[in-house]
Scaffold this active site. Structure first.
Site, short mmCIF file in Angstrom:
data_model
loop_
_atom_site.label_atom_id
_atom_site.label_comp_id
_atom_site.label_asym_id
_atom_site.label_seq_id
_atom_site.Cartn_x
_atom_site.Cartn_y
_atom_site.Cartn_z
N GLY A 13 6.56 -31.45 -25.09
CA GLY A 13 6.30 -31.79 -23.68
C GLY A 13 5.73 -33.19 -23.65
CD GLU A 14 4.81 -37.40 -22.05
OE1 GLU A 14 6.00 -37.09 -21.94
OE2 GLU A 14 4.40 -38.35 -22.75
CB SER A 15 0.88 -35.40 -26.63
OG SER A 15 1.05 -36.80 -26.56
CB CYS A 59 7.79 -32.62 -30.08
SG CYS A 59 8.45 -34.24 -29.68
NE ARG A 114 2.15 -39.94 -26.83
CZ ARG A 114 1.69 -39.91 -25.59
NH1 ARG A 114 0.45 -40.29 -25.33
NH2 ARG A 114 2.46 -39.50 -24.60
CB ILE A 155 13.48 -34.80 -27.17
CG1 ILE A 155 14.69 -33.90 -27.44
CG2 ILE A 155 13.50 -35.33 -25.74
CD1 ILE A 155 14.64 -32.57 -26.68
NE ARG A 156 10.15 -39.37 -23.45
CZ ARG A 156 8.86 -39.47 -23.15
NH1 ARG A 156 8.21 -40.56 -23.47
NH2 ARG A 156 8.24 -38.52 -22.52
CG HIS A 179 11.85 -30.23 -29.54
ND1 HIS A 179 10.84 -29.78 -28.71
CD2 HIS A 179 11.84 -31.57 -29.44
CE1 HIS A 179 10.25 -30.80 -28.14
NE2 HIS A 179 10.84 -31.91 -28.56
CD GLU A 210 10.81 -26.22 -29.27
OE1 GLU A 210 10.77 -26.22 -30.52
OE2 GLU A 210 10.43 -27.18 -28.56
N1 GLN Z 1 6.95 -38.30 -26.14
C1 GLN Z 1 6.10 -37.15 -26.02
C2 GLN Z 1 4.65 -37.49 -26.32
O1 GLN Z 1 4.37 -38.53 -26.86
C3 GLN Z 1 6.57 -36.04 -26.92
C4 GLN Z 1 7.98 -35.63 -26.56
C5 GLN Z 1 8.31 -34.22 -26.90
O2 GLN Z 1 7.46 -33.36 -27.04
N2 GLN Z 1 9.60 -33.96 -26.95
O3 GLN Z 1 3.80 -36.72 -26.02
#
Ligand code: GLN
Length: 188
Positions: A46-48, A77, A103, A133-134, A170, A172
């Site tokens: 997600g977004e940390s 991630c 990140r 993913i990112r 990921h 999952e």
């Molecule tokens: N870019 C997100 C972060 O820095 C992580 C991306 C992800 O969990 N797929 O938190």
């Protein structure tokens, strides 16, 4: 086996599907009380920054730290970033795992990619197809943290420290249950 999935932001639903496929009981964790009776915890992608800030708001930071001292935690991630000691910038972290992460190390959303990885801990079954993913990179592991897997260029994308696991990718989001099985084996 009762496994919690931190469910305040990110792709926790996909982890819950995987756990149920493997016959584990999966519990959404949003508050400290939800950690009671769990055998392990997964923290999703997600977004940390968001996961960290909401964990502060919900009073989860210290309960998660305590839980991780005695139980398996796996961060995928953003979850791996949250688990780390150092993300090279100021944001709430659990600081449980002796890894330094960077990140968005592969670039922006359009630079997301997939790769076949060799992960000996997953046993037979061939290469592990991983989705990034990112994604962060694990820049270094310290203390008794160990590298589980690198890309072909040597960059670290999975690490383990006792019962703590961090993956840049990921599991999952694939159909391959081997990584979740591996985590469950740590929780037994
Ligand atoms: N870019 C997100 C972060 O820095 C992580 C991306 C992800 O969990 N797929 O938190």
């Amino acid at each position: 086996m009762k496994i919690g999935v931190l469910a305040i932001q990110g792709d926790f639903a996909e982890h819950i599907v995987m756990l149920k496929r493997l016959g584990a009981q999966a519990v959404e964790v949003r508050l400290p009380a939800h950690l009671a009776g769990l055998d392990g915890l997964i923290m999703p992608g997600g977004e940390s920054t968001t996961i960290g800030k909401l964990s502060v708001d919900y009073g989860l930071l210290d309960p998660l730290r305590e839980f991780g001292k005695t139980h398996p935690i796996w961060g995928t991630c953003a979850g791996a970033i949250f688990l780390s000691k150092d993300a090279r910038r100021a944001q709430p972290l659990l600081g449980l795992m002796d890894i330094t992460v960077r990140r968005n190390a592969f670039g922006r959303q359009v630079d997301s990619f997939e790769a076949d990885l060799t992960i000996p801990e997953l046993g037979e079954g061939g290469p592990y197809h991983a989705i990034f993913i990112r994604a962060p990179i694990i820049e270094s592991v310290q203390a008794d943290a160990r590298i589980l897997c690198t890309l072909s260029d040597g960059r670290i994308v999975a690490a383990r420290q006792g019962k703590l696991l961090a993956t840049s990718f990921h599991p999952e989001l694939t159909n391959d249950v081997r990584f979740h099985e591996f985590f469950l084996s740590l929780a037994y």
